[in-house]
Design an enzyme around this catalytic site. Sequence first.
Site, mmCIF file in Angstrom:
data_model
loop_
_atom_site.group_PDB
_atom_site.id
_atom_site.type_symbol
_atom_site.label_atom_id
_atom_site.label_comp_id
_atom_site.label_asym_id
_atom_site.label_seq_id
_atom_site.Cartn_x
_atom_site.Cartn_y
_atom_site.Cartn_z
ATOM 1 N N ASN A 115 0.788 -1.174 0.006
ATOM 2 C CA ASN A 115 -0.017 -0.210 -0.100
ATOM 3 C C ASN A 115 0.828 1.284 -0.098
ATOM 4 O OD1 ASN A 115 -0.553 2.055 2.558
ATOM 5 N ND2 ASN A 115 0.021 -0.106 3.506
ATOM 6 N N PHE A 119 -1.900 8.264 4.206
ATOM 7 C CA PHE A 119 -2.585 9.072 5.317
ATOM 8 C C PHE A 119 -3.775 9.724 4.412
ATOM 9 C CE2 PHE A 119 1.188 10.011 8.610
ATOM 10 C CZ PHE A 119 1.217 8.564 8.676
ATOM 11 N N SER A 179 5.330 5.296 8.620
ATOM 12 C CA SER A 179 4.801 4.841 7.476
ATOM 13 C C SER A 179 5.818 5.306 6.206
ATOM 14 C CB SER A 179 3.466 5.637 7.174
ATOM 15 O OG SER A 179 2.939 5.584 5.832
ATOM 16 N N ASN A 181 4.873 5.865 3.394
ATOM 17 C CA ASN A 181 4.154 6.699 2.138
ATOM 18 C C ASN A 181 3.878 7.951 2.287
ATOM 19 O OD1 ASN A 181 3.784 3.904 1.076
ATOM 20 N ND2 ASN A 181 2.066 3.500 2.589
ATOM 21 N N THR A 182 4.496 8.780 3.262
ATOM 22 C CA THR A 182 4.379 10.005 3.386
ATOM 23 C C THR A 182 6.010 10.556 3.429
ATOM 24 O OG1 THR A 182 2.378 10.346 4.791
ATOM 25 C CG2 THR A 182 4.109 12.149 4.828
ATOM 26 N N LYS A 217 4.928 3.692 16.864
ATOM 27 C CA LYS A 217 5.042 2.659 15.838
ATOM 28 C C LYS A 217 6.185 2.804 15.008
ATOM 29 C CE LYS A 217 1.732 0.159 12.743
ATOM 30 N NZ LYS A 217 0.428 0.089 12.332
ATOM 31 N N ASN A 246 5.529 -1.610 11.513
ATOM 32 C CA ASN A 246 4.743 -1.010 10.243
ATOM 33 C C ASN A 246 5.002 -1.901 9.299
ATOM 34 O OD1 ASN A 246 3.284 0.833 8.718
ATOM 35 N ND2 ASN A 246 3.847 2.493 10.164
#
Length: 343
Positions: A115, A119, A179, A181-182, A217, A246
């Site tokens: 994925n 966010f 994460s 993805n940011t 996390k 994560n």
Amino acid sequence: MYRLIRPFLFQLPPEKAHHFALGTLNTICHIKGFKSLLQKYFSGHQTPFEKKIGKLTFRNPIGLAAGFDKNAAYIESMQTLGFGFIEIGTVTPRPQSGNPKPRLFRLQKDGALINRMGFNNDGLAQVIENLKKTKAEVVIGGNIGKNKDTPNEQAEQDYEACFEGLYPYVDYFTVNISSPNTPNLRDLQQKEPLQRIFYTLQNLNQKLGENKPIFVKIAPDISLAQVDEMIETASKMKIDGIIATNTSISREGLMHPKNKLEHIGAGGVSGKPVKSVSTNIIKHIAAHRPEHFFIIGVGGIFSPTDAIEKLQAGADLLQLYTGFIYQGPGLVRNINKAIGKLC
């Protein structure tokens, strides 16, 4: 039953399947009598389990990981499936649409997902409105992050806004700085920015008066030396524990052809490929943690055996995401039943 439904769901694009399944569950739960039937079936094998973290008591070790119910829209429905706690979010101060679609991909041969959601959420104000309406009797965690366009130098302001806004409505917090993805978010795992965020949140925690548990996390892609630094920093700032782990940016060991992975592109891998690395990090944290420092284990839990392995590695609580998608809601019931035999 889920094995009959899954082939249909897996014919749909992953994100569409997710919303369809949750919308259907919500509808079923609003039909008179069905909610209690679901709850009786899936919660009929609750474990004689109790874990206290601060003032919180967890009577069920199985939680729903963040990312599944980003906007706190499905808490009551998910509670009927036997979860002991539900972590909403990641929530950011302002709404954001996330990365362009498609951004969620199944790797069925690997028992995995990739994925790069970014966010995506409706923002703090809407999540608060949703939480005000919920009547669920379950421990709720608030996973908080920063908006994509907020510079890292100002990140603590976003975390502070989310923490203060969610404070009356959630039972614990998770600081998401891992994460993939940011852009540049994982830079916040470094000691100095992490201390700034923890300092800001703990000051606010004391000011607001309840001293709610705070977790951080972490990524599975950091070194054990970095894990040790994370434990030291979190312990020094009186953070209650770590969620390990994560999603991973590694593509090592995946069975999918390289060209297909390249076509999918960037994103974090979850599910079976991160099971071992997650468990190894849990073991390391358990061997080096101070007293009253807790671990929530997540990553590759597809069976009761996987869950018990993480508990034996040192996890105090567990969370499901990808395994829940592949195995269905019976997984929660089966894990609780298996753990109950050990208690």
